[in-house]
Design a protein around this motif. Sequence first.
Motif, PDB file in Angstrom:
ATOM      1  N   THR A  40       0.843  -1.188   0.000  1.00 21.73           N
ATOM      2  CA  THR A  40       0.000   0.000   0.000  1.00 21.73           C
ATOM      3  C   THR A  40       0.881   1.242   0.000  1.00 21.73           C
ATOM      4  OG1 THR A  40      -0.123   0.008   2.407  1.00 21.73           O
ATOM      5  CG2 THR A  40      -1.870  -1.148   1.248  1.00 21.73           C
ATOM      6  N   SER A  41       0.245   2.347  -0.286  1.00 21.28           N
ATOM      7  CA  SER A  41       0.967   3.624  -0.255  1.00 21.28           C
ATOM      8  C   SER A  41       1.225   4.008   1.194  1.00 21.28           C
ATOM      9  CB  SER A  41       0.133   4.693  -0.966  1.00 21.28           C
ATOM     10  OG  SER A  41      -1.076   4.882  -0.267  1.00 21.28           O
ATOM     11  N   ASP A  42       1.941   5.109   1.376  1.00 21.75           N
ATOM     12  CA  ASP A  42       2.223   5.588   2.730  1.00 21.75           C
ATOM     13  C   ASP A  42       0.949   5.990   3.468  1.00 21.75           C
ATOM     14  OD1 ASP A  42       4.917   5.156   2.394  1.00 21.75           O
ATOM     15  OD2 ASP A  42       5.339   7.227   1.794  1.00 21.75           O
ATOM     16  N   HIS A  43      -0.084   6.369   2.731  1.00 20.90           N
ATOM     17  CA  HIS A  43      -1.347   6.799   3.323  1.00 20.90           C
ATOM     18  C   HIS A  43      -2.492   6.039   2.643  1.00 20.90           C
ATOM     19  CE1 HIS A  43       0.824   9.997   5.330  1.00 20.90           C
ATOM     20  NE2 HIS A  43       1.383  10.311   4.180  1.00 20.90           N
ATOM     21  N   PRO A  44      -2.737   4.788   3.088  1.00 26.28           N
ATOM     22  CA  PRO A  44      -3.796   4.004   2.442  1.00 26.28           C
ATOM     23  C   PRO A  44      -5.178   4.596   2.732  1.00 26.28           C
ATOM     24  CG  PRO A  44      -2.951   2.836   4.351  1.00 26.28           C
ATOM     25  CD  PRO A  44      -2.090   4.050   4.163  1.00 26.28           C
ATOM     26  N   SER A  45      -6.088   4.391   1.799  1.00 22.99           N
ATOM     27  CA  SER A  45      -7.448   4.891   1.984  1.00 22.99           C
ATOM     28  C   SER A  45      -8.210   3.992   2.957  1.00 22.99           C
ATOM     29  CB  SER A  45      -8.176   4.920   0.638  1.00 22.99           C
ATOM     30  OG  SER A  45      -8.394   3.587   0.195  1.00 22.99           O
ATOM     31  N   GLN A  46      -9.355   4.465   3.400  1.00 24.46           N
ATOM     32  CA  GLN A  46     -10.200   3.678   4.300  1.00 24.46           C
ATOM     33  C   GLN A  46     -10.630   2.377   3.629  1.00 24.46           C
ATOM     34  OE1 GLN A  46     -11.205   4.043   7.510  1.00 24.46           O
ATOM     35  NE2 GLN A  46      -9.785   5.757   7.680  1.00 24.46           N
ATOM     36  N   THR A  47     -10.902   2.447   2.341  1.00 19.66           N
ATOM     37  CA  THR A  47     -11.311   1.254   1.606  1.00 19.66           C
ATOM     38  C   THR A  47     -10.189   0.219   1.596  1.00 19.66           C
ATOM     39  OG1 THR A  47     -12.753   2.601   0.200  1.00 19.66           O
ATOM     40  CG2 THR A  47     -12.169   0.417  -0.613  1.00 19.66           C
ATOM     41  N   GLU A  48      -8.963   0.655   1.325  1.00 17.75           N
ATOM     42  CA  GLU A  48      -7.822  -0.266   1.333  1.00 17.75           C
ATOM     43  C   GLU A  48      -7.624  -0.890   2.710  1.00 17.75           C
ATOM     44  OE1 GLU A  48      -4.675   1.401  -1.939  1.00 17.75           O
ATOM     45  OE2 GLU A  48      -4.941   2.575  -0.092  1.00 17.75           O
TER      46      GLU A  48
END
Length: 77
Positions: free
Chosen positions: A16-24
């Motif tokens: 994942t990215s450094d700031h994953p979304s709530q969905t992820e």
Amino acid sequence: MEPELRDELKRLIPETSDHPSQTELRITQGQLVGWLEGVFQGIKTGLLLLQQSAGPEGQNPIRPGSAERPPEAGPYL
């Protein structure tokens, strides 16, 4: 943790990215919960099979006061 379980867990968790979304985060949480349920179910099944192989319920294959386990008792968990 067994190497096979560690490898399976690494495959399960996506990069994942450094700031994953709530969905992820929710998807990853659901995958982890499902994976853990599978691990616990496997442990539970293994313990049930071990208990069944020990003999009838309530029958202790080890004599009271005996420090030795009978050879058919299997590994201690």
